[in-house]
Design a protein around this motif. Structure first.
Motif, PDB file in Angstrom:
ATOM      1  N   ILE A  29       0.749  -1.185  -0.028  1.00  0.00           N
ATOM      2  CA  ILE A  29      -0.113  -0.013   0.058  1.00  0.00           C
ATOM      3  C   ILE A  29       0.497   1.363   0.325  1.00  0.00           C
ATOM      4  O   ILE A  29       0.920   2.439  -0.953  1.00  0.00           O
ATOM      5  N   ALA A  30       2.003   1.821   1.017  1.00  0.00           N
ATOM      6  CA  ALA A  30       3.044   2.814   0.743  1.00  0.00           C
ATOM      7  C   ALA A  30       3.248   2.412  -0.588  1.00  0.00           C
ATOM      8  O   ALA A  30       3.582   3.635  -1.210  1.00  0.00           O
ATOM      9  N   ALA A  31       3.909   1.635  -1.079  1.00  0.00           N
ATOM     10  CA  ALA A  31       4.121   1.538  -2.796  1.00  0.00           C
ATOM     11  C   ALA A  31       2.947   2.364  -3.686  1.00  0.00           C
ATOM     12  O   ALA A  31       4.019   3.294  -4.454  1.00  0.00           O
ATOM     13  N   ILE A  32       1.778   2.135  -3.368  1.00  0.00           N
ATOM     14  CA  ILE A  32       0.333   2.537  -4.590  1.00  0.00           C
ATOM     15  C   ILE A  32       0.645   3.886  -4.265  1.00  0.00           C
ATOM     16  O   ILE A  32       0.158   4.794  -4.682  1.00  0.00           O
ATOM     17  N   ILE A  33       0.908   3.779  -2.804  1.00  0.00           N
ATOM     18  CA  ILE A  33       0.689   6.039  -2.693  1.00  0.00           C
ATOM     19  C   ILE A  33       1.255   6.870  -2.764  1.00  0.00           C
ATOM     20  O   ILE A  33       1.418   7.665  -3.003  1.00  0.00           O
TER      21      ILE A  33
END
Length: 176
Positions: free
Chosen positions: A111-115
């Protein structure tokens, strides 16, 4: 204090009149943002179409709400930020993850990567790399979900910028 006046089906003109009447008949009430967008049938129609289209996005809604929170922290639309925090809570996103989203990240590396990608789309899309997209795929995101990020960011830019221009704040919004 709002800078633009919300319209009703009686005060709106052209295509906006019909759009507002239809929305009110289906939902009972509309937000100040939507009724104020009616000043421009093009903006209102575009918002409604993009909003409906993003409702069919492949990206998980709990993730798209965290993206929206991160984008709205940067954009500065309090009305949008409140709406997305409320939506994230309603979907079961815990307070720690909401705070992480406000900071532009997540405890979950995927999720951090897509944010991070979403914030790059917002700030500097030329900085996105092939390796970054490959890493998103390795996190399990499909090309469709990755592409949906652009739509989530675009919808947030539209709503946030409109609300800021119109002077709409959490205190001025009276509808859903």
């Amino acid at each position: 204090m709002p800078r633009l006046t919300p319209l009703t089906p009686d005060t709106a003109v052209g295509a906006s009149r019909g759009l507002l009447a239809d929305l009110i008949s289906r939902h009972g009430q509309i937000s100040d943002m939507v009724s104020t967008m009616a000043h421009s049938p093009a903006v209102l129609g575009g918002y409604l179409q993009l909003s409906r289209a993003m409702g069919r996005a492949k990206l998980d809604r709990r993730i798209s709400e965290r993206i929206s929170i991160a984008v709205q922290v940067l954009q500065g639309c309090g009305l949008c930020l409140d709406a997305h925090v409320g939506a994230a809570r309603a979907m079961g996103v815990d307070e720690e993850e909401i705070e992480q989203a406000r900071a532009g990240t997540s405890a979950d590396p995927a999720i951090a990567a897509i944010i991070t990608l979403a914030l790059q789309v917002y700030r500097e899309p030329t900085s996105i790399t092939d390796e970054q997209v490959i890493a998103l795929r390795e996190h399990g995101y499909s090309d469709r979900a990755i592409a949906d990020v652009v739509g989530v960011v675009a919808l947030n830019i539209l709503t946030g910028a409109f609300n800021l221009l119109a002077g709409l704040t959490p205190e001025s919004d009276t509808g859903a």
